[in-house]
Structure formats: C-alpha cells, structure tokens
Write a protein that holds these residues in place. Structure first.
Motif, PDB file in Angstrom:
ATOM      1  N   LYS A 436     -99.211  24.867 -35.114  1.00  0.00           N
ATOM      2  CA  LYS A 436     -99.097  25.920 -36.124  1.00  0.00           C
ATOM      3  C   LYS A 436     -99.193  27.296 -35.487  1.00  0.00           C
ATOM      4  CE  LYS A 436    -101.237  27.626 -40.388  1.00  0.00           C
ATOM      5  NZ  LYS A 436    -102.286  27.386 -41.411  1.00  0.00           N
ATOM      6  N   HIS A 437    -100.080  27.457 -34.513  1.00  0.00           N
ATOM      7  CA  HIS A 437    -100.326  28.769 -33.915  1.00  0.00           C
ATOM      8  C   HIS A 437     -99.664  28.943 -32.552  1.00  0.00           C
ATOM      9  CE1 HIS A 437    -103.695  28.282 -36.801  1.00  0.00           C
ATOM     10  NE2 HIS A 437    -103.475  29.560 -37.013  1.00  0.00           N
ATOM     11  N   PHE A 438     -99.288  27.832 -31.901  1.00  0.00           N
ATOM     12  CA  PHE A 438     -98.678  27.904 -30.568  1.00  0.00           C
ATOM     13  C   PHE A 438     -97.441  27.011 -30.544  1.00  0.00           C
ATOM     14  CE2 PHE A 438    -103.237  28.542 -30.014  1.00  0.00           C
ATOM     15  CZ  PHE A 438    -103.289  29.710 -29.267  1.00  0.00           C
ATOM     16  N   LYS A 439     -96.280  27.588 -30.781  1.00  0.00           N
ATOM     17  CA  LYS A 439     -95.039  26.809 -30.833  1.00  0.00           C
ATOM     18  C   LYS A 439     -94.499  26.469 -29.444  1.00  0.00           C
ATOM     19  CE  LYS A 439     -94.303  26.701 -35.365  1.00  0.00           C
ATOM     20  NZ  LYS A 439     -95.616  27.094 -35.859  1.00  0.00           N
ATOM     21  N   TYR A 440     -94.950  27.193 -28.434  1.00  0.00           N
ATOM     22  CA  TYR A 440     -94.430  27.015 -27.074  1.00  0.00           C
ATOM     23  C   TYR A 440     -94.880  25.663 -26.525  1.00  0.00           C
ATOM     24  CZ  TYR A 440     -92.894  28.631 -22.443  1.00  0.00           C
ATOM     25  OH  TYR A 440     -92.240  28.792 -21.248  1.00  0.00           O
ATOM     26  N   ASP A 441     -93.922  24.867 -26.064  1.00  0.00           N
ATOM     27  CA  ASP A 441     -94.201  23.500 -25.613  1.00  0.00           C
ATOM     28  C   ASP A 441     -94.469  23.478 -24.112  1.00  0.00           C
ATOM     29  OD1 ASP A 441     -94.224  20.793 -24.974  1.00  0.00           O
ATOM     30  OD2 ASP A 441     -92.674  20.295 -26.424  1.00  0.00           O
ATOM     31  N   HIS A 442     -95.699  23.144 -23.737  1.00  0.00           N
ATOM     32  CA  HIS A 442     -96.076  23.137 -22.323  1.00  0.00           C
ATOM     33  C   HIS A 442     -95.701  21.846 -21.600  1.00  0.00           C
ATOM     34  CE1 HIS A 442     -98.154  26.982 -22.104  1.00  0.00           C
ATOM     35  NE2 HIS A 442     -98.673  26.728 -23.288  1.00  0.00           N
ATOM     36  N   VAL A 443     -94.973  20.965 -22.271  1.00  0.00           N
ATOM     37  CA  VAL A 443     -94.472  19.768 -21.586  1.00  0.00           C
ATOM     38  C   VAL A 443     -93.120  20.039 -20.948  1.00  0.00           C
ATOM     39  CG1 VAL A 443     -93.590  17.417 -21.934  1.00  0.00           C
ATOM     40  CG2 VAL A 443     -95.765  18.093 -22.937  1.00  0.00           C
ATOM     41  N   ILE A 444     -92.232  20.708 -21.671  1.00  0.00           N
ATOM     42  CA  ILE A 444     -90.873  20.901 -21.138  1.00  0.00           C
ATOM     43  C   ILE A 444     -90.439  22.359 -21.051  1.00  0.00           C
ATOM     44  CG2 ILE A 444     -89.991  18.644 -21.824  1.00  0.00           C
ATOM     45  CD1 ILE A 444     -88.779  20.032 -24.284  1.00  0.00           C
ATOM     46  N   GLN A 445     -91.123  23.263 -21.737  1.00  0.00           N
ATOM     47  CA  GLN A 445     -90.696  24.668 -21.703  1.00  0.00           C
ATOM     48  C   GLN A 445     -91.425  25.466 -20.634  1.00  0.00           C
ATOM     49  OE1 GLN A 445     -91.362  25.387 -26.053  1.00  0.00           O
ATOM     50  NE2 GLN A 445     -89.294  26.217 -25.997  1.00  0.00           N
ATOM     51  N   SER A 446     -92.681  25.197 -20.447  1.00  0.00           N
ATOM     52  CA  SER A 446     -93.515  25.993 -19.549  1.00  0.00           C
ATOM     53  C   SER A 446     -93.400  25.514 -18.102  1.00  0.00           C
ATOM     54  CB  SER A 446     -94.975  25.901 -20.009  1.00  0.00           C
ATOM     55  OG  SER A 446     -95.825  26.533 -19.094  1.00  0.00           O
ATOM     56  N   LYS A 447     -93.168  26.462 -17.201  1.00  0.00           N
ATOM     57  CA  LYS A 447     -93.182  26.148 -15.765  1.00  0.00           C
ATOM     58  C   LYS A 447     -94.353  26.886 -15.122  1.00  0.00           C
ATOM     59  CE  LYS A 447     -88.294  25.106 -14.957  1.00  0.00           C
ATOM     60  NZ  LYS A 447     -87.117  25.364 -14.095  1.00  0.00           N
ATOM     61  N   ARG A 448     -95.195  26.146 -14.450  1.00  0.00           N
ATOM     62  CA  ARG A 448     -96.364  26.724 -13.783  1.00  0.00           C
ATOM     63  C   ARG A 448     -96.457  26.208 -12.350  1.00  0.00           C
ATOM     64  NH1 ARG A 448    -100.111  29.489 -17.045  1.00  0.00           N
ATOM     65  NH2 ARG A 448     -99.053  29.982 -18.979  1.00  0.00           N
ATOM     66  N   GLN A 449     -97.114  27.009 -11.506  1.00  0.00           N
ATOM     67  CA  GLN A 449     -97.358  26.527 -10.149  1.00  0.00           C
ATOM     68  C   GLN A 449     -98.190  25.250 -10.223  1.00  0.00           C
ATOM     69  OE1 GLN A 449     -99.064  29.561  -7.643  1.00  0.00           O
ATOM     70  NE2 GLN A 449     -97.138  30.684  -7.494  1.00  0.00           N
ATOM     71  N   LEU A 547     -95.177  26.291   0.051  1.00  0.00           N
ATOM     72  CA  LEU A 547     -94.736  25.168  -0.769  1.00  0.00           C
ATOM     73  C   LEU A 547     -95.707  24.002  -0.631  1.00  0.00           C
ATOM     74  CD1 LEU A 547     -92.461  23.870  -2.530  1.00  0.00           C
ATOM     75  CD2 LEU A 547     -91.394  23.124  -0.387  1.00  0.00           C
ATOM     76  N   ALA A 548     -96.283  23.853   0.564  1.00  0.00           N
ATOM     77  CA  ALA A 548     -97.240  22.770   0.811  1.00  0.00           C
ATOM     78  C   ALA A 548     -98.460  22.871  -0.085  1.00  0.00           C
ATOM     79  CB  ALA A 548     -97.674  22.779   2.277  1.00  0.00           C
ATOM     80  N   LEU A 549     -98.785  24.093  -0.531  1.00  0.00           N
ATOM     81  CA  LEU A 549     -99.971  24.314  -1.356  1.00  0.00           C
ATOM     82  C   LEU A 549     -99.635  24.377  -2.841  1.00  0.00           C
ATOM     83  CD1 LEU A 549    -101.721  27.001   0.875  1.00  0.00           C
ATOM     84  CD2 LEU A 549    -101.815  24.504   1.025  1.00  0.00           C
ATOM     85  N   GLY A 550     -98.361  24.133  -3.165  1.00  0.00           N
ATOM     86  CA  GLY A 550     -97.986  24.030  -4.565  1.00  0.00           C
ATOM     87  C   GLY A 550     -97.595  25.327  -5.224  1.00  0.00           C
ATOM     88  N   THR A 551     -96.920  26.222  -4.511  1.00  0.00           N
ATOM     89  CA  THR A 551     -96.469  27.468  -5.138  1.00  0.00           C
ATOM     90  C   THR A 551     -95.202  27.259  -5.967  1.00  0.00           C
ATOM     91  OG1 THR A 551     -95.297  28.016  -3.085  1.00  0.00           O
ATOM     92  CG2 THR A 551     -97.485  28.989  -3.412  1.00  0.00           C
ATOM     93  N   ALA A 552     -94.634  26.050  -5.916  1.00  0.00           N
ATOM     94  CA  ALA A 552     -93.474  25.733  -6.751  1.00  0.00           C
ATOM     95  C   ALA A 552     -93.888  25.716  -8.221  1.00  0.00           C
ATOM     96  CB  ALA A 552     -92.905  24.375  -6.354  1.00  0.00           C
ATOM     97  N   GLU A 553     -93.011  26.220  -9.081  1.00  0.00           N
ATOM     98  CA  GLU A 553     -93.273  26.218 -10.522  1.00  0.00           C
ATOM     99  C   GLU A 553     -92.448  25.115 -11.185  1.00  0.00           C
ATOM    100  OE1 GLU A 553     -92.442  30.158 -11.905  1.00  0.00           O
ATOM    101  OE2 GLU A 553     -94.331  30.960 -11.124  1.00  0.00           O
ATOM    102  N   ASN A 649    -106.193  31.713  -7.496  1.00  0.00           N
ATOM    103  CA  ASN A 649    -106.981  32.466  -8.482  1.00  0.00           C
ATOM    104  C   ASN A 649    -107.291  31.650  -9.730  1.00  0.00           C
ATOM    105  OD1 ASN A 649    -106.951  34.791  -6.808  1.00  0.00           O
ATOM    106  ND2 ASN A 649    -104.945  35.373  -7.637  1.00  0.00           N
ATOM    107  N   ASN A 650    -107.258  30.327  -9.564  1.00  0.00           N
ATOM    108  CA  ASN A 650    -107.676  29.414 -10.642  1.00  0.00           C
ATOM    109  C   ASN A 650    -106.893  29.641 -11.936  1.00  0.00           C
ATOM    110  OD1 ASN A 650    -109.869  28.548  -8.867  1.00  0.00           O
ATOM    111  ND2 ASN A 650    -110.803  30.516  -9.382  1.00  0.00           N
ATOM    112  N   LYS A 651    -105.586  29.857 -11.794  1.00  0.00           N
ATOM    113  CA  LYS A 651    -104.763  30.113 -12.975  1.00  0.00           C
ATOM    114  C   LYS A 651    -104.342  28.819 -13.679  1.00  0.00           C
ATOM    115  CE  LYS A 651    -104.520  34.596 -12.348  1.00  0.00           C
ATOM    116  NZ  LYS A 651    -103.297  35.238 -11.830  1.00  0.00           N
ATOM    117  N   ASP A 652    -104.097  27.768 -12.898  1.00  0.00           N
ATOM    118  CA  ASP A 652    -103.592  26.515 -13.463  1.00  0.00           C
ATOM    119  C   ASP A 652    -104.388  25.337 -12.917  1.00  0.00           C
ATOM    120  OD1 ASP A 652    -100.952  27.522 -14.768  1.00  0.00           O
ATOM    121  OD2 ASP A 652    -100.900  28.322 -12.726  1.00  0.00           O
ATOM    122  N   ALA A 653    -104.782  24.454 -13.817  1.00  0.00           N
ATOM    123  CA  ALA A 653    -105.499  23.235 -13.427  1.00  0.00           C
ATOM    124  C   ALA A 653    -104.623  22.033 -13.768  1.00  0.00           C
ATOM    125  CB  ALA A 653    -106.827  23.151 -14.157  1.00  0.00           C
ATOM    126  N   TRP A 654    -104.511  21.110 -12.829  1.00  0.00           N
ATOM    127  CA  TRP A 654    -103.640  19.943 -13.000  1.00  0.00           C
ATOM    128  C   TRP A 654    -104.375  18.652 -12.670  1.00  0.00           C
ATOM    129  CZ3 TRP A 654     -98.365  20.232 -14.357  1.00  0.00           C
ATOM    130  CH2 TRP A 654     -97.781  21.511 -14.325  1.00  0.00           C
TER     131      TRP A 654
END
Length: 758
Positions: A436-449, A547-553, A649-654
């Motif tokens: 309802k409040h967040f329409k953005y889909d983080h499965v297929i729309q969002s690209k993150r490192q 790239l070895a450290l995961g800077t790919a999005e 900088n602890n922006k993304d956790a996987w």
C-alpha cells in the motif's frame, strides 16, 4: 343524500376522471414496460446473463492469493450453497418466495401506497428475492421524485420475466451470486472468503445468518466494523428461521448465544498475501491477453471475465516468509532508529531531506500547477491528518507532507524470493514491506550492490579456469599501484594476522576481502564477467577489480538465478510463475508444460566438479563461517549452504540460502541509498538479512506439509571433490619468508588480471 346527489349530478365527469386516471396509469405503466424510463431486458437477454466475475490468482496448492476485479464477485454452483443459507435468506428476505410468481402483491401495494400517498422514500420492503435480483442485475438510476415508483414497477416486470426463464433454485443462485455484501464484496462466495476465510459450502449456520443479516444495511451491519450490531441482526435472522420452521428452538437458543468470530482475508490490490507477486502477474496478464485477444479475435477482460490463474507460489511458504520478514524487520527497525538517535540523517541532513521532497509526487504536482518554490514548501509544511505506516499498525497523525516524507525515509525495506532451481518455479515473492505504501518491487525492479554474495562467482570462475581448490592466498593487504593505491581491507580485526595464508574454502566461508581480490586476479575480470553471464546475470557488470567485493548492482531475482546453477547441475534456472490460465468455464487458455521439466537442453554454465566444489565451500559458510548463526542462534539442522553479503558503508545487507531444492535470496536496506546502517555489526548481511531466512526456516520446519523442502538432502559429493578440498584451512609463511618481510608493512604491487586459457 347530498353525496349521492352530487355523484348522480356529476356521474359522467367522475367516470371520465376515473377513466382518465386509469388511462394515465396504464400509459405510465406502458412507458415503463416499453423502456422509456430505462431498458427492460427481454427473456432472451435474461436467459443469457453475463455477470462480471473477478479473476482469481491461485497458489500452487489451489489457495486463493488474490483477485483482479471491478466488482469482487466469484460465482458458484447451486450445489455449493448449504441449505441453511437458503433457509436464512428466504425466512428473512422473502417468506413467500416459493408461492409467488416474482411479485408479492400484498407487500408491493403497501410500498406503493406509502411512496405515493405518504411520500415516504424510505418505506422499503415489499421487494421479493426476484425483484431484488432484478435490482442487482440492472441497478437503479436517479429518476427524480417518481424514481421509487418507476423502479418498483420496472423491477416487477423484470422479476416476472426472470421467474419464467429460471427455476426458483436458479433465481436463488443468481441472487446469492450477485447481491452486494459489506466491504465492497459481491456474491456469497466472496463474502464468505473475506469475512470467514471459508468457502460458501463450509459456512456454519451462524456464519451464514451473519452474512444474510448484513444485507439489510451492508455498512450498518458490517460484522467487521460493528460486531455488536451484526450479532443482534444475526439473531433476528436466526429467529426468523425458527419462526418459519427452518430451525429448532433448542438449536436457535444455542446459536443465539454464540459470538461472531471473523477471519478477515483481504483480496484488494494493496492487501492480502503476496501483493507484489500479484502485481507482477497482473502486468504479465495485461500483455498476454492483448496478444491472445488479437490472435483469437476475442475480447477477454482480466477484471470482469472470471479467469483462474494458477501460479507456482506455495501458499504456506509465502505466508510464513511474510511473517518472518515482519517479525525481524519490526525489531530491526527499532534498533536502527535507536542507533542514530537525534543525529539521524532523515532528521538533520537538510540537503538530503530537500532532495527527497523534490522527488515526491506532492512536490511535482504543485510545481506543475505553477506555484513558486516558496509557496510549494509552505504548502508541504502545512499539517493535516495523514495515515502513516508503522510496524505496530497504520497510525493517523497530524503531520505535514514533509514530516511524512521524513518518516518514510527511515524505514527499512526488503526483497525476498525463493525458487525451485530444477524448474525455476517461484515459491515465494516479497517485493517490499507493505504494498500500500511502497509500490516499488525490490525483487525485480531494484538493483543494488550485492557485496560478498558475488564472491562465489569469482571463486567459481577461478576454479573453472583451472585453479586448485587447495590453493593458498596471503591474508596480507595489498596496495595496487596501477589502481591509484587502492587497498582492499577486511571487515574486522579477526581477519588480520602475520604471515597467514588461507585456503579458498576458508577464505570464501569467512568472506575475506583481501583474498577475494587475489582470487579475481587469478580468475580474470573478463572471465568472471563472462562466467556471470553464463550463470544468468543480465545486468552490465563493472570491469573493475572491486567486482570481487560485489560492487556490481543486481536484482534479487538475478542473484537467485545465478545461485540456482549450484543446485541444478550447472544450469541456471529460468524463473516461471504461471502454470495454467483457465476461463470461467474451466477451458484452458494457456498451460506452461515446461514447468515440470528440467532445462536439460541448456548448456551447463559450469562443470559438475566446479559446482560441487563451490557448493561445499558454501556449506562451510553455514557450518563455520559468516552464516554460522543459522546453526547457533536459529538452531537449524537442515541441509544448508549459503553466502552473506554486506556492501560499502553498510548500505545493503544480503543473504543467499541454499537447500537441496530451494534458492532463497534476501535483501534488506533503505529505499534511499544514501542512508545506511550506523554500524557493520547491525548492517551486515548476517544480522540484517540472514535472520529473515532463519526465522522462515524455523517456521517451515514446524510445518509437516513442507517436509519435501525442509527434509531434503543434497546429492552426495564426489570423492574426488572431497579430496580436492582436503587441506588445512591455513598455512603460515616459511621461516625465511618471515625473516625477510615486515608484517606491518602493506605490500605494494600492480593488479594483474588473467585471461582465460580455455
């Protein structure tokens, strides 16, 4: 005598007046009959009723995930309606239903007299079930002061025609399939599923009486909003059933004392299970139907034609995953806000706040209206009552639009997907914390490192290109001269040591950065990118050593596809989510016959040996490495492999979790990528993302019906692979090397990326 004389004297005038009045009534009736006040359907039209039906999106196991509709209606056959429900309807709405021909003359005259003589628009009553059906099928329009009379007459005409076309049971069926209930639900099946999470055939007498009772005034007697009123009205229905002999007094006395227990299920676009997945299905159907209608010369409408969409989602797994996500993020959100305190960027960083405000729809709309910057900001600072999302439930607060924007800036979000690596069937899809409040889909729309979750691909490339799994790499930091002095560092002091060298298995399982870069040198950047593409990654990858450290999005889905390679004999899975599409008659419009088949025709992206080697390394990650809290904290004894990931900088956790027949990928972070976690301890993948998987697996383990997934075992690893990994995890430099080197001095050299010899 005077009256008699008057009548005799004016007899002709009186007769002419009566005749004229009757003529007017006849003409008035005729104008209605012939459609001057609105179309009157013929018997042929009535015999071919085409009701709008909601499209149902079903899980793999046939459970209703959600609907697509204009009117939420799910027609059912007559044999699905229990007798007590029919008894309740007849006793309450039309006691003489089986005796009349569509019109109860006695009740009709009562209403007409009240409406005409007393001008009582609320006189109500008098409408038989057949007349009510006519009103449901052909809704009333505003016709002014004579409207109520016109409508009543029009509905009597249609009702009589309905009675000639349909049997009494068919009229009851059409009525129950069309009548509007509370909460904008249409038809008994939709109401039963919405209020009691039950099919109509399974409704109890009390539940059926509750729904029938609400028909008198769907808002006033809404059982969700007004439970006490609803119970009183239910008891009126039960009393009517008793009075007309449908219910024994003893049964009535027992049922009248029962409370009403609801099990509300939401099937609107914003609510209910798997809303992000359902939106993905909707968008797919929109395109699919456009092509289908064009090719078949048909006019199927996804919102009105009652399609049944059979999907691959496992209802129970999805439900448990959403529960796990909410439990973890509800707690983590509190910790996250406490860690920043009053110095939070969403409170004090004015440049960041202003940037977010200018991206908001509210700001853009006001600018389009021609307001000045000052006027826009003044408007956005005005306080009003706004409904805000929180983990404790939606809260209405008196805040400004800017306050609201700041509120949403601080909320952690999530993406989670689980798929079967053998056939690509998607089992779980969570695109965010609240649709309802967040329409953005983080499965297929969002690209993150992706952080360290990319490291297995680097190691895979190196091994695939001939590097021995027992090759040792120095822990020592290296300053790369040809990269402007770039010096990769490890995440903690534990990953420091004089003259230490680690095996590849140890380095991957502990996610050691300095060694990952050295492995990339051996693998080659170009080779690694090519390998990633073979494994199903379609995003453009940066041709840089980081790239070895995961800077790919990448998207969550891409990572799931790539990791499926390790479970599907080197072949990346092709995600599938729809198995079959049926029309309202049960005819199959589309069937995905490949859903049960492996992608055997595809060329493996990696060799079986490499696959087994890297999978073993990721098993060690769970048992001894960065993801060992799945064993220690969550107590999981399942067969598991996986990899954690944390970005700069602890922006993304996987976290990527692998079981023998599931690939699960979790991402946690904020929508605004400029805000990260306060500390690595809180924001690392093992703390922010892994617990969602851990809680999910705990819940799955308790569900015996999910044993196919929780009790599965990995295929035995070959003896050759086990032997290739049979080496000490660490090795110290020899005496002379230690003698002539300074452990405190960072080694300096050029980064040399190899190219494939294959």
């Amino acid at each position: 005598m005077r009256i008699k004389n008057f009548i005799n004297k004016h007899k002709k005038v009186i007769l002419i007046s009566i005749a004229g009045f009757c003529c007017l009534l006849f003409m008035f009736y005729g104008s209605i009959y012939f459609g001057l006040w609105g179309h009157i359907p013929s018997k042929d039209e009535l015999s071919n009723l085409d009701l709008e039906q909601a499209t149902e999106i079903l899980s793999q196991d046939g459970e209703l995930l959600g609907k697509l509709y204009i009117n939420d209606r799910q027609p059912i056959p007559f044999d699905s309606i229990p007798q007590h429900l029919i008894d309740a309807l007849v006793a309450t709405e039309d006691a003489r239903f089986y005796e009349h021909n569509g019109v109860d003359v006695r009740s009709l005259f009562r209403v007409l007299i009240k409406s005409i003589l007393l001008q009582d628009d609320s006189s109500g009553g008098g409408s038989t079930i057949s007349q009510q059906l006519a009103k449901n099928l052909f809704p009333r329009k505003n016709l002014g002061s004579l409207g109520i009379v016109v409508h009543k007459i029009r509905e009597t005409i249609i009702a009589k025609r309905l009675e000639k076309v349909y049997s009494k049971n068919e009229i009851l069926l059409h009525y129950l399939n069309t009548v509007p209930f509370s909460d904008n639900t249409f038809g008994i099946e939709s109401a039963a599923k919405h209020f009691f999470n039950s099919s109509t055939s399974e409704l109890t007498t009390s539940q059926g009486a509750t729904l029938i009772g609400s028909l008198k005034a769907t808002y006033y007697y809404n059982p969700k909003l007004f439970p006490q009123r609803s119970m009183q009205r239910r008891n009126v229905v039960l009393s009517q059933m008793k009075n007309y002999g449908y219910l024994d007094k003893g049964v009535y006395d027992t049922l009248a004392k029962d409370s009403i227990t609801l099990d509300i299920q939401q099937y609107s676009y914003n609510d209910g299970l798997a809303p992000y997945f359902r939106e993905h299905v909707r968008l797919y159907l929109k395109n699919w139907l456009r092509d289908y209608n064009q090719n078949k010369d048909s006019t199927i409408n996804v919102y009105t034609d009652g399609l049944k969409i059979h999907t691959t989602i496992n209802y129970q797994m999805q439900k448990l995953a959403e529960q796990a996500m909410k439990e973890h993020l509800g707690t983590l959100q509190e910790q996250f806000e406490e860690s920043y305190g009053e110095s939070a960027p969403w409170l004090i960083n004015q440049a960041l706040i202003e940037e977010e405000v200018k991206k908001s729809p509210a700001y853009k709309n006001l600018i389009k209206q021609g307001l000045s910057e000052v006027a826009v900001m003044d408007s956005l600072n005005k306080k009003k009552e706004i409904e805000l999302f929180s983990w404790k439930g939606e809260q209405k607060k008196n805040v400004s639009s800017i306050d609201s924007i700041q509120h949403y800036m601080k909320l952690l979000n999530c993406g989670f997907v689980a798929l079967n690596p053998a056939d690509g069937a998607l089992k779980v899809w969570i695109g965010g914390i609240d649709y309802k409040h967040f329409k953005y889909d983080h499965v297929i729309q969002s690209k993150r490192q992706v952080g360290s979750t990319f490291k297995p691909i680097v190691y895979t490339t190196a091994i695939e290109n001939g590097l021995d799994p027992c090759t040792y790499f120095s822990l020592q930091e290296v300053e790369y001269k040809n990269l402007k002095g770039w010096t990769p560092k490890n995440a903690s002091d534990k990953e420091q040591g004089d003259y230490l060298n680690y095996s590849m298995e140890y380095a991957l399982s502990r996610s050691i950065n300095t060694i990952a870069v050295k492995v990339l040198e051996e693998a080659g950047i170009q080779n690694t990118i090519l390998q990633a593409q073979k494994m199903g990654i379609s995003s453009t990858l940066p041709e840089v050593p980081s790239l070895a450290l995961g800077t790919a999005e990448l998207t969550v889905m891409e990572l799931a596809i790539a990791y499926s390679t390790y479970l599907n004999h080197g072949i990346p899975a092709t995600p599938k989510f729809i198995t079959k599409i049926e029309d309202d008659n049960g005819d199959i419009l589309f069937e995905n016959k490949t859903i049960e088949q492996d992608d055997t025709e595809k060329e493996p992206a990696i060799s079986e040996t490499t696959r087994e080697v890297v999978l073993e390394m990721m098993k060690t990650t769970i048992n001894e490495g960065t993801a060992q809290r799945l064993r220690s904290t969550f107590g999981l004894k399942n067969e598991l492999a996986g990899k954690t990931g944390t970005t700069q900088n602890n922006k993304d956790a996987w976290f990527v979790g692998l079981t023998p027949n599931l690939v699960s990928v979790t991402w946690v972070g904020l929508n605004n990528h400029q805000i990260g976690f306060k500390s690595t301890g809180m924001g690392q993948g093992a703390n922010a993302a892994l617990p969602i998987f851990g809680r999910w697996m705990q819940k799955m383990n308790k569900a015996t019906e999910l044993g196919t997934y929780t009790k599965a075992r990995f295929e035995p690893t070959s003896k050759e692979v086990l032997e290739s990994l049979d080496c000490n995890p660490e090795k110290r430099d020899g005496f002379f090397k230690r003698l002539f080197s300074n452990p405190d001095k960072t080694k300096s050299r050029k980064f040399k990326s190899k190219t494939s010899s294959k």
